[in-house]
Design a protein around this motif. Structure first.
Motif, short mmCIF file in Angstrom:
data_model
loop_
_atom_site.label_atom_id
_atom_site.label_comp_id
_atom_site.label_asym_id
_atom_site.label_seq_id
_atom_site.Cartn_x
_atom_site.Cartn_y
_atom_site.Cartn_z
N GLU A 161 29.92 93.35 56.95
CA GLU A 161 29.42 92.02 57.28
C GLU A 161 29.75 91.00 56.20
O GLU A 161 29.88 89.80 56.49
N LEU A 162 29.86 91.44 54.95
CA LEU A 162 30.22 90.52 53.87
C LEU A 162 31.71 90.20 53.87
O LEU A 162 32.10 89.09 53.53
N ALA A 163 32.52 91.17 54.24
CA ALA A 163 33.97 90.96 54.24
C ALA A 163 34.44 90.16 55.46
O ALA A 163 35.39 89.38 55.37
N VAL A 164 33.76 90.37 56.59
CA VAL A 164 34.15 89.70 57.84
C VAL A 164 32.90 89.05 58.45
O VAL A 164 32.38 89.51 59.47
N PRO A 165 32.40 87.99 57.83
CA PRO A 165 31.16 87.37 58.33
C PRO A 165 31.40 86.52 59.57
O PRO A 165 32.54 86.16 59.89
N LEU A 166 30.32 86.20 60.25
CA LEU A 166 30.37 85.20 61.30
C LEU A 166 30.60 83.83 60.67
O LEU A 166 30.27 83.61 59.49
N SER A 167 31.13 82.90 61.43
CA SER A 167 31.10 81.51 60.99
C SER A 167 29.71 80.96 61.28
O SER A 167 28.99 81.48 62.15
N LEU A 168 29.33 79.91 60.58
CA LEU A 168 28.03 79.31 60.86
C LEU A 168 27.98 78.73 62.27
O LEU A 168 26.92 78.72 62.90
#
Length: 221
Positions: A139-146
């Motif tokens: 989740e840190l390497a490929v996060p959602l956009s806000l």
């Protein structure tokens, strides 16, 4: 002045307070430091999630800024403080919650190198565990956009914004994060703002400020 807001019921207020305490106790009493310049002295653990209760998802919003401009010229490395992410993340995971991460534009979250100093940790071993989990956490390497997180906001039971001076670079005036804060306040979902993150509450136009009439705590200027 803020417009009059409808009063929440005593039950809703009680539930909101309990949820905020559950989410913020680790921050306030040392599960994670409430200041970017002090080490934890206490450790508070959230109670284990009952086996019959379905796990929820907590949204962590992190800065993706890697540097900060300084007054008078020059730049410094910045990002989010690892301990201010890791301690609430670990407490929530251990309590049975899922974690989602969002950043501006969905860019990889950046750790402030200062937060890797052992003085911010209860032990060198804890720092090493946090560093290892940070590298392995997808989740840190490929996060959602806000923007994506805003569109999916109903999926999240709580919102946490860890500190670090990177917050002041790319989160302070982000419209999607502002919309999330307004929505979480309107729906009585708990929000944890750590260290620099309470500054987010100062950037709303008159009449649109979430948590108006609520008491908040923050690091003094």
């Amino acid at each position: 002045m803020e417009p009059n807001r409808p009063k929440r019921s005593a039950v809703a207020a009680s539930r909101r307070a309990a949820a905020l305490v559950a989410l913020l106790v680790p921050f306030a009493l040392g599960g994670a430091t409430t200041s970017c310049a002090s080490s934890p002295s206490y450790r508070i653990e959230l109670p284990a999630r009952p086996e019959t209760r379905e796990a929820g998802t907590i949204l962590f919003v992190l800065t993706a800024a890697a540097e900060q401009s300084l007054r008078g010229g020059g730049k410094r490395a910045t990002g989010y403080f690892l301990n201010e992410f890791y301690e609430p993340y670990r407490a929530l995971e251990d309590a049975g919650y899922h974690v989602a991460v969002a950043t501006p534009g969905g860019r990889p979250a950046v750790v402030d190198p200062e937060s890797l100093d052992e003085k911010y940790w209860s032990s060198p071993a804890e720092l090493e565990r946090a560093r290892h989990e940070r590298v392995s956490l997808r989740e840190l390497a490929v996060p959602l956009s806000l923007a994506e997180a805003r569109a999916r906001q109903e999926e999240f039971q709580g919102l946490v914004v860890p500190g670090g001076q990177g917050v002041m670079v790319d989160l302070l005036d982000d419209p999607d994060l502002q919309a999330l804060l307004i929505a979480f306040d309107a729906n009585d979902r708990p929000v944890g703002l750590v260290c620099h993150a309470p500054a987010l509450l100062t950037r709303f136009p008159e009449g649109q400020r979430p948590f108006a009439g609520s008491r908040v705590t923050s690091v003094s200027a």
